[in-house]
Design a protein around this motif. Sequence first.
Motif, PDB file in Angstrom:
ATOM      1  N   ALA A 104      -5.691   8.750   1.191  1.00  0.00           N
ATOM      2  CA  ALA A 104      -6.934   9.098   0.507  1.00  0.00           C
ATOM      3  C   ALA A 104      -8.032   8.089   0.807  1.00  0.00           C
ATOM      4  CB  ALA A 104      -6.691   9.186  -0.999  1.00  0.00           C
ATOM      5  N   ARG A 105      -7.664   6.830   0.916  1.00  0.00           N
ATOM      6  CA  ARG A 105      -8.653   5.781   1.194  1.00  0.00           C
ATOM      7  C   ARG A 105      -9.254   5.923   2.581  1.00  0.00           C
ATOM      8  NH1 ARG A 105      -6.105   0.201   0.638  1.00  0.00           N
ATOM      9  NH2 ARG A 105      -8.140  -0.380   1.494  1.00  0.00           N
ATOM     10  N   GLU A 162       0.378   7.734   0.019  1.00  0.00           N
ATOM     11  CA  GLU A 162      -0.555   8.747  -0.455  1.00  0.00           C
ATOM     12  C   GLU A 162      -1.913   8.147  -0.787  1.00  0.00           C
ATOM     13  OE1 GLU A 162      -0.802  12.109  -4.012  1.00  0.00           O
ATOM     14  OE2 GLU A 162       1.140  11.329  -3.364  1.00  0.00           O
ATOM     15  N   ALA A 163      -1.902   6.982  -1.461  1.00  0.00           N
ATOM     16  CA  ALA A 163      -3.160   6.322  -1.802  1.00  0.00           C
ATOM     17  C   ALA A 163      -3.902   5.867  -0.555  1.00  0.00           C
ATOM     18  CB  ALA A 163      -2.885   5.125  -2.717  1.00  0.00           C
ATOM     19  N   SER A 164      -3.158   5.389   0.443  1.00  0.00           N
ATOM     20  CA  SER A 164      -3.782   4.926   1.682  1.00  0.00           C
ATOM     21  C   SER A 164      -4.397   6.079   2.453  1.00  0.00           C
ATOM     22  CB  SER A 164      -2.753   4.201   2.550  1.00  0.00           C
ATOM     23  OG  SER A 164      -2.296   3.026   1.911  1.00  0.00           O
ATOM     24  N   MET A 198       0.835  -1.194   0.000  1.00  0.00           N
ATOM     25  CA  MET A 198       0.000   0.000   0.000  1.00  0.00           C
ATOM     26  C   MET A 198       0.870   1.243   0.000  1.00  0.00           C
ATOM     27  SD  MET A 198      -3.197  -0.576   2.626  1.00  0.00           S
ATOM     28  CE  MET A 198      -2.234  -1.435   3.865  1.00  0.00           C
TER      29      MET A 198
END
Length: 222
Positions: free
Chosen positions: A8-9, A4-6, A1
């Motif tokens: 946002a999630r 940055e993506a985490s 993971m």
Amino acid sequence: MGGEASEARILDAWQANAQAWEHAVRGGVIESRRLVTDRAIVDAVLSRKPRKVIDLGCGEGWLARTLTAAGVEVLGVDAVPSLVKAAQAQGGGTFRVMAYEDVATGALHERADLVVCNFSLLGETSVAELLASVPCLLEPGGALLVQTLHPWAAGVEPYRDGWREGSWDGCGDGFGQPAPWYFRTLEGWMASFRRAGLCLMDLREPLHPRTGKPASVIFMAG
């Protein structure tokens, strides 16, 4: 993971599950909260006899309502508009929609005797930046209270800082995709406070009455 993506999630998941969370909290569905952790954070706050509290990640506002009933002025802040709307509808505090990133950059022009983060520090970079802003939110002699899962009792392996998939186990029905969270060891939490210019003042380990294990850990830093 990816970090940055985490990050946002986390917000996406809480927005999607806000109504289910509100029902779980108000219905007393979560056993550890009902038996241990809700009372633990209230007691920790009131032990400091604060005049004003900033509740970061206030959710649907249960803590603000409880503290207001005890004579404390409370400002609740949360990034999820539907949770803030639910808190405002119940009253018992002042509530604002504000992302942690905005708090970290100085958008919250408030000071309080206590800043409280009750199971509301889930990210990596967002939490580091938020913690760094806390000294500017505190009155002289003020303190930060953080209640979170106890790193030793959470059953997370391997025992090292890093992103983990979340779960709504024990929260009741109606939940969808859970939010990821950034696990910190005790050493990781200490390092986070130190980097934010905060010193650990106290640590409490509320015990679950049935298992005898820590249901959480409460850090006090200032």
